[in-house]
Design an enzyme around this catalytic site. Structure first.
Site, PDB file in Angstrom:
ATOM      1  N   CYS B 143      40.632  36.205  37.076  1.00 29.10           N
ATOM      2  CA  CYS B 143      40.512  37.490  37.782  1.00 29.10           C
ATOM      3  C   CYS B 143      39.849  38.517  36.881  1.00 29.10           C
ATOM      4  O   CYS B 143      40.493  39.113  36.009  1.00 29.10           O
ATOM      5  CB  CYS B 143      41.903  37.974  38.217  1.00 29.10           C
ATOM      6  SG  CYS B 143      41.921  39.601  38.978  1.00 29.10           S
ATOM      7  N   CYS B 146      41.242  42.066  37.050  1.00 27.37           N
ATOM      8  CA  CYS B 146      42.555  42.205  36.385  1.00 27.37           C
ATOM      9  C   CYS B 146      42.396  42.319  34.881  1.00 27.37           C
ATOM     10  O   CYS B 146      42.987  43.174  34.233  1.00 27.37           O
ATOM     11  CB  CYS B 146      43.446  40.987  36.645  1.00 27.37           C
ATOM     12  SG  CYS B 146      43.801  40.616  38.352  1.00 27.37           S
ATOM     13  N   ASP B 147      41.630  41.394  34.307  1.00 30.62           N
ATOM     14  CA  ASP B 147      41.667  41.171  32.860  1.00 30.62           C
ATOM     15  C   ASP B 147      40.398  41.570  32.117  1.00 30.62           C
ATOM     16  O   ASP B 147      40.367  41.513  30.883  1.00 30.62           O
ATOM     17  CB  ASP B 147      41.956  39.685  32.582  1.00 30.62           C
ATOM     18  CG  ASP B 147      43.218  39.214  33.286  1.00 30.62           C
ATOM     19  OD1 ASP B 147      44.133  40.042  33.459  1.00 30.62           O
ATOM     20  OD2 ASP B 147      43.289  38.032  33.667  1.00 30.62           O
TER      21      ASP B 147
END
Ligand SMILES: Cc1cc2nc3c(=O)[nH]c(=O)nc-3n(C[C@H](O)[C@H](O)[C@H](O)COP(=O)(O)OP(=O)(O)OC[C@H]3O[C@@H](n4cnc5c(N)ncnc54)[C@H](O)[C@@H]3O)c2cc1C
Lengths: 221, 314
Positions: B143, B146-147
């Protein structure tokens, strides 16, 4: 214009009138030093907008340094912005936020308002509650998140519910971008990243039973 | 952005239970609500589904450009406006054996309903190479939104060649120093506009005809070993992270043995989106079909809810 739209305010107004019972106290700790806290102002502002919607929500803003006694009582350790919730009669269930709960994370703040207004009873299955009872030592769960992570709010909520279920447990959301050193200390490079009693317990999103199992097992060894 | 989605108490019965709060599920809930049916959407993560990982969406008709999570929030509000309720929980089991269907949640709740609409979508496919599990969360990520932040200023690799892969590469290119796109063929599968955009970014580089063989490192990802399919030559790429965007697998495990699935695990339906069990529908990415997009998921949600309203509550 405010941070919340008119529709947001209307929506929350309806929701709070339907779901809230008693007063809720939200304590927020800030610092005026913007180099230390980029998002303190905006955190306080958005919480003010929420508390303006329903008079049962009471906001108390403290300075993490000047209001030393309060900050110490709730173990803020200078980490700002910090948010915590108390029931009307002042019960602290160990629910904490370090950093701004923006994006989807903000919906967990709304959930906590409703929860604390109804006595902060944990919303977990009987099986989970039974397992959480076994935690008999002081336990701190940290859930490292980023505001753009859709898998993180559920992990934060589950950790918060665990804190509500057992007085030995405190649980905090930590916004990783705002606390780079703290994140680095735990090797955070993907979220949600769950730290239990200072050690990484697991990384990733899990349903309730697995989340609870992982945390409890980590504590009991 | 502050999303304010809240929740009300969950009841024991709804006319329609929707499993999964992506575009398919939220569209179904909107149509069910407008048809006067009581409806609850059960979502295990955040409403919006895979749209939450889309930095920008620019192919939903009428909306030229929008952030994925914002479109998700709009769809949720729209469904709520017509009475749909939302609840955060993961569905762990279902019982479709009787006329009254039962949906079992991880928080201990059980909900009965006449109709169930499955819109559980899909998850990221794994590479299945040595090091992937070991370094998951330690440099291996599925993701980018997300990261991605954790790799600011660093060099990362990304495997894949489709729309999702290019969207993620473009997102990462704004954060990291360099993105190495590893693709198993010599051209991309992604839509033309996305290809062109990726080719014009100076810090997106391509490693063609190559497959990832292994991920190596000590505490964290340090090297990705790739093999050139033409020459058989192996190369070590020094990167701090590896993003994997090689396609999807349907979230259909809990329905196995209960519904007709195709050979790849997608749920088979008729043209009304109804499965082989009457009153159980499937829409969106989890369904056996061609194009998997937001617009098709939303359309299918509408078809399913309208058909259910007419057939079971008419
Ligand atoms: C990075 C990225 C970029 C994309 N960009 C675009 C684009 O620009 N345009 C476009 O049209 N499409 C795009 N897509 C594809 C698009 O997002 C999907 O086709 C669409 O979201 C599918 O919708 P859905 O409702 O079928 O399922 P999903 O969006 O996958 O939603 C399913 C939901 O169900 C939930 N769920 C699953 N199992 C359970 C369970 N057991 N209990 C409770 N909840 C459950 C999941 O948490 C999820 O939220 C993109 C996808 C990605 C990953």
């Amino acid at each position: 214009m405010g941070l919340l739209s008119e529709q947001d305010v209307q929506y929350l107004n309806d929701l709070f009138s339907k779901e809230m019972r008693d007063d809720v106290r939200i304590l927020v700790f800030k610092s005026d030093d913007t180099s230390r806290c980029e998002y303190c102002d905006i955190t306080v502002s958005v919480l003010k907008e929420v508390t303006d919607i329903d008079e049962r929500i009471k906001l108390e803003v403290y300075d993490a340094d000047d209001d030393e006694a309060v900050a110490k009582r709730y173990d803020i350790k200078g980490r700002v912005p910090a948010i915590l919730f108390l029931t009307a009669d002042g019960q602290d269930k160990g629910v904490r936020y370090f950093g701004i709960p923006s994006g989807h994370e903000f919906s967990t703040v709304i959930q906590n308002i409703i929860s604390f207004s109804n006595g902060a009873n944990p919303s977990l299955s009987p099986a989970s509650l039974e397992k959480i009872k076994q935690v008999d030592i002081p336990t701190e769960i940290l859930v490292f998140v980023t505001p753009t992570c859709p898998y993180c709010p559920r992990a934060v909520l589950l950790a918060h519910e665990m804190a509500k279920a057992n007085d030995n447990i405190t649980a905090a959301m930590v916004e990783a971008n705002e606390f780079p050193e703290w994140s680095m200390e735990h090797g955070v490079s993907a979220v949600p990243h769950i730290v239990v009693n200072e050690e990484t317990a697991f990384i990733g999103a899990y349903p309730e039973d697995m989340f609870v199992d992982h945390v409890v097992q980590h504590v009991l060894g | 952005m502050f999303f304010v989605g809240g929740e009300s108490n969950v009841r024991d019965y709804y006319d329609v239970v929707v499993i999964g709060g992506g575009p398919g599920g939220m569209s179904a809930a909107l149509y069910a609500g407008r048809a006067g049916l009581s409806c609850i959407v059960i979502e295990g993560n955040s409403t919006g589904g895979q749209m939450n990982e889309a930095d920008v969406i620019e192919n939903y008709p009428g909306i030229e450009e929008i952030k994925g999570p914002v479109l998700g929030e709009k769809m949720r509000r729209h469904a709520e406006k017509f009475g749909a309720q939302f609840h955060t929980a993961t569905v762990v089991d279902v019982d479709f054996s009787g006329q009254m269907k039962r949906t079992i949640l991880d928080d201990g709740k059980i909900i009965s309903s006449e109709v169930v609409i499955i819109s559980t979508g899909a998850s990221h496919r794994k590479l299945n190479v040595p090091g992937e599990m070991e370094f998951s969360g330690k440099g291996v990520s599925y993701c980018a939104t997300c990261d991605g932040h954790f790799f600011k200023g660093k060099k990362v690799a990304l495997v894949g060649g489709g729309d999702t892969a290019m969207t993620e590469a473009l997102y990462l290119a704004n954060l990291v120093r360099e993105v190495l796109v590893i693709h198993r063929r010599d051209k991309l599968r992604a839509t033309k506009v996305l290809q062109e955009r990726a080719f014009s970014k100076p810090n997106i580089k391509f490693v063609w005809d190559s497959i990832v063989r292994e991920i190596r490192g000590n505490e964290k990802v340090e090297k990705v070993v790739v093999e050139n399919k033409r020459t058989g030559e192996k190369t070590e790429l020094e990167v701090s992270g590896l993003f994997i965007a090689i396609g999807i697998v349907p979230n259909s495990e809990i329905f196995r043995g209960k519904l007709h699935l195709d050979s790849q695990g997608y749920v088979v339906t008729d043209e009304n989106m109804e499965t082989n069990v009457r009153g159980v529908y499937a829409v969106g990415d989890v369904r056996s079909k061609g194009l998997r997009q937001i617009v098709t998921a939303a359309a299918e949600g509408a078809v399913a809810a309208s058909h259910a309203a007419e057939t079971y509550f008419g």
